[in-house]
Design a protein around this motif. Structure first.
Motif, PDB file in Angstrom:
ATOM      1  N   UNK A 196      35.160  -3.863   4.785  1.00 57.52           N
ATOM      2  CA  UNK A 196      34.220  -2.747   4.647  1.00 57.52           C
ATOM      3  C   UNK A 196      34.916  -1.447   4.243  1.00 57.52           C
ATOM      4  N   UNK A 197      36.163  -1.311   4.604  1.00 56.42           N
ATOM      5  CA  UNK A 197      36.844  -0.027   4.418  1.00 56.42           C
ATOM      6  C   UNK A 197      36.974   0.393   2.950  1.00 56.42           C
ATOM      7  N   UNK A 198      37.314  -0.502   2.007  1.00 56.25           N
ATOM      8  CA  UNK A 198      37.335  -0.048   0.607  1.00 56.25           C
ATOM      9  C   UNK A 198      35.979   0.455   0.121  1.00 56.25           C
ATOM     10  N   UNK A 199      34.893  -0.162   0.599  1.00 53.99           N
ATOM     11  CA  UNK A 199      33.559   0.280   0.190  1.00 53.99           C
ATOM     12  C   UNK A 199      33.256   1.677   0.725  1.00 53.99           C
ATOM     13  N   UNK A 200      33.559   1.914   2.006  1.00 53.53           N
ATOM     14  CA  UNK A 200      33.324   3.237   2.581  1.00 53.53           C
ATOM     15  C   UNK A 200      34.238   4.284   1.953  1.00 53.53           C
ATOM     16  N   UNK A 201      35.491   3.920   1.728  1.00 50.93           N
ATOM     17  CA  UNK A 201      36.409   4.853   1.063  1.00 50.93           C
ATOM     18  C   UNK A 201      35.934   5.169  -0.349  1.00 50.93           C
ATOM     19  N   UNK A 202      35.377   4.156  -1.031  1.00 54.46           N
ATOM     20  CA  UNK A 202      34.840   4.384  -2.368  1.00 54.46           C
ATOM     21  C   UNK A 202      33.666   5.346  -2.366  1.00 54.46           C
ATOM     22  N   UNK A 203      32.814   5.251  -1.351  1.00 54.11           N
ATOM     23  CA  UNK A 203      31.676   6.180  -1.243  1.00 54.11           C
ATOM     24  C   UNK A 203      32.181   7.607  -1.039  1.00 54.11           C
ATOM     25  N   UNK A 204      33.159   7.767  -0.169  1.00 49.47           N
ATOM     26  CA  UNK A 204      33.738   9.101   0.067  1.00 49.47           C
ATOM     27  C   UNK A 204      34.331   9.656  -1.227  1.00 49.47           C
ATOM     28  N   UNK A 205      35.113   8.813  -1.909  1.00 53.13           N
ATOM     29  CA  UNK A 205      35.742   9.258  -3.149  1.00 53.13           C
ATOM     30  C   UNK A 205      34.705   9.605  -4.212  1.00 53.13           C
ATOM     31  N   UNK A 206      33.621   8.840  -4.274  1.00 51.76           N
ATOM     32  CA  UNK A 206      32.610   9.091  -5.300  1.00 51.76           C
ATOM     33  C   UNK A 206      31.892  10.415  -5.059  1.00 51.76           C
ATOM     34  N   UNK A 207      31.561  10.695  -3.806  1.00 55.38           N
ATOM     35  CA  UNK A 207      30.889  11.962  -3.497  1.00 55.38           C
ATOM     36  C   UNK A 207      31.777  13.147  -3.873  1.00 55.38           C
ATOM     37  N   UNK A 208      33.044  13.083  -3.487  1.00 61.00           N
ATOM     38  CA  UNK A 208      33.961  14.177  -3.801  1.00 61.00           C
ATOM     39  C   UNK A 208      34.219  14.268  -5.304  1.00 61.00           C
ATOM     40  N   UNK A 209      34.311  13.124  -5.962  1.00 65.53           N
ATOM     41  CA  UNK A 209      34.492  13.109  -7.412  1.00 65.53           C
ATOM     42  C   UNK A 209      33.339  13.812  -8.121  1.00 65.53           C
ATOM     43  N   UNK A 210      32.123  13.480  -7.737  1.00 62.11           N
ATOM     44  CA  UNK A 210      30.957  14.091  -8.382  1.00 62.11           C
ATOM     45  C   UNK A 210      30.916  15.592  -8.130  1.00 62.11           C
ATOM     46  N   UNK A 211      31.309  16.025  -6.950  1.00 65.75           N
ATOM     47  CA  UNK A 211      31.334  17.460  -6.651  1.00 65.75           C
ATOM     48  C   UNK A 211      32.339  18.179  -7.549  1.00 65.75           C
TER      49      UNK A 211
END
Length: 372
Positions: free
Chosen positions: A45-60
């Motif tokens: 699960x951790x790569x998926x959650x880390x990916x969500x965090x990275x995507x939100x910050x990336x879009x910002x």
């Protein structure tokens, strides 16, 4: 005077492949061991959650750059807003992290090659060959690295999927239970702590001026993060259906260990040698990209007209740092404790902080001009 490399313009497909090739090779390194220790059976699960965090910050960050600093890279934004001295400090911090990351990857793959296929070869010889190839790729520039990534990415994806599917006779799905492993809190903490493998927030600040079409850059970031997260999560899930988290904590070269388990009959066994070329080439692309990014950041901060003259010194420094750990376990512990554990301060906090403050300052200037 801006670096010559800033003239390079890369298409969306090449950028997507490049960003993906930066993240996915972590499956070959100590990342699976780190998340297996934190999440246990729920490590997938951790790569998926880390990916969500990275995507939100990336879009910002991508939105702020596109609105206020179109055509500028990370260092140029810092220089324009806070001055050259601050930009140099930021560049040195990012360059130090990228150089240390390159050295860490190099040492782990040197040990991987020596352990698996060249047990009698001195590590200095293997390291020398690695650094020469990495230096040459970085010297060829961002376009050469991106096009190489576009060619290798389908092979990398096919190789990882093939290793996972060819071990299907060893799968034990009950090893993924309990579903939350060490607990939701431990999974969330591990996802945050080791999210620095998704360095897309820092990379967007470096690569944004190199995109042929900045309108497609958001799609590039989203697709690369999604693809990387799914591949890593799928690999970890398969790995933990073959090996328990306790076994993973004491293993290195996890994909190699999984490949060694392939047994599909008398004529289909011990096929790990086929995949060694895949691991080595993906590592070379990852290291070449980080070495190029290090040189580019320094050239942008110090206003050098070209970045290539600094590459031999950076390559030699990378090679020297990779030889500092006394053994492979020391190298793995060093990477997990510092690069993975604290890398988020460089790949997330620093670029987000600089771009956000620069945007607020620019808005303040515009507001004062309107009132004037």
């Amino acid at each position: 005077m801006r670096p010559v490399s800033s003239k390079a313009k890369i298409g969306a497909k090449e950028l997507t492949a490049l960003l993906t090739m930066y993240v996915v090779p972590n499956a070959f390194l100590s990342y699976p061991s780190a998340i297996s220790h934190s999440g246990m059976e729920a490590a997938w699960m951790e790569p998926l959650l880390s990916g969500v965090i990275a995507m939100v910050l990336f879009l910002m960050v991508q939105t702020l750059i596109r609105r206020h600093f179109k055509g500028l890279d990370f260092i140029e934004i810092a220089k324009e807003t806070f001055g050259r001295a601050f930009a140099i400090l930021v560049a040195l911090a990012c360059a130090a992290y990228l150089l240390a990351s390159t050295a860490s990857v190099m040492r782990e793959f040197e040990e991987n090659v020596i352990t698996t296929v060249l047990p009698l070869t001195p590590i200095l010889m293997v390291g020398l060959l690695f650094i020469l190839v990495v230096w040459y790729m970085a010297y060829c520039g961002l376009e050469g690295i991106a096009r190489t990534s576009l060619i290798l990415l389908p092979i990398l994806v096919a190789g990882i999927v093939a290793v996972c599917l060819m071990t299907v006779n060893w799968w034990k799905p009950y090893l993924l239970l309990p579903i939350w492993g060490a607990g939701p809190e431990a999974v969330e903490a591990g996802s945050l702590r080791y999210s620095s493998i998704f360095a897309n927030v820092l990379l967007v600040c470096i690569l944004y001026p190199h995109a042929k079409d900045d309108k497609s850059f958001r799609r590039v970031g989203v697709v690369s993060i999604l693809l990387s997260a799914v591949l890593l999560s799928g690999f970890i899930a398969v790995y933990h259906m073959v090996f328990t988290p306790q076994q993973a904590n004491h293993m290195t070269f996890h994909l190699y260990q999984l490949a060694r388990m392939i047994f599909l009959g008398r004529f289909f066994q011990r096929m790990e040698a086929i995949f060694i070329f895949l691991w080595v080439t993906s590592a070379v692309v990852k290291m070449a990209f980080t070495l190029w990014a290090t040189a580019y950041l320094l050239a942008s901060a110090f206003q050098w007209p070209v970045y290539r003259p600094i590459l031999p010194a950076l390559a030699l420094g990378c090679f020297s740092i990779s030889m500092v750990p006394t053994d492979v376990m020391s190298a793995v512990q060093w990477e997990q404790q510092y690069l993975l554990g604290w890398g988020w301060t460089i790949v997330f906090a620093l670029p987000l902080g600089v771009v956000s403050l620069a945007s607020l300052r620019k808005r303040g200037r515009r507001g004062r001009l309107r009132h004037a």
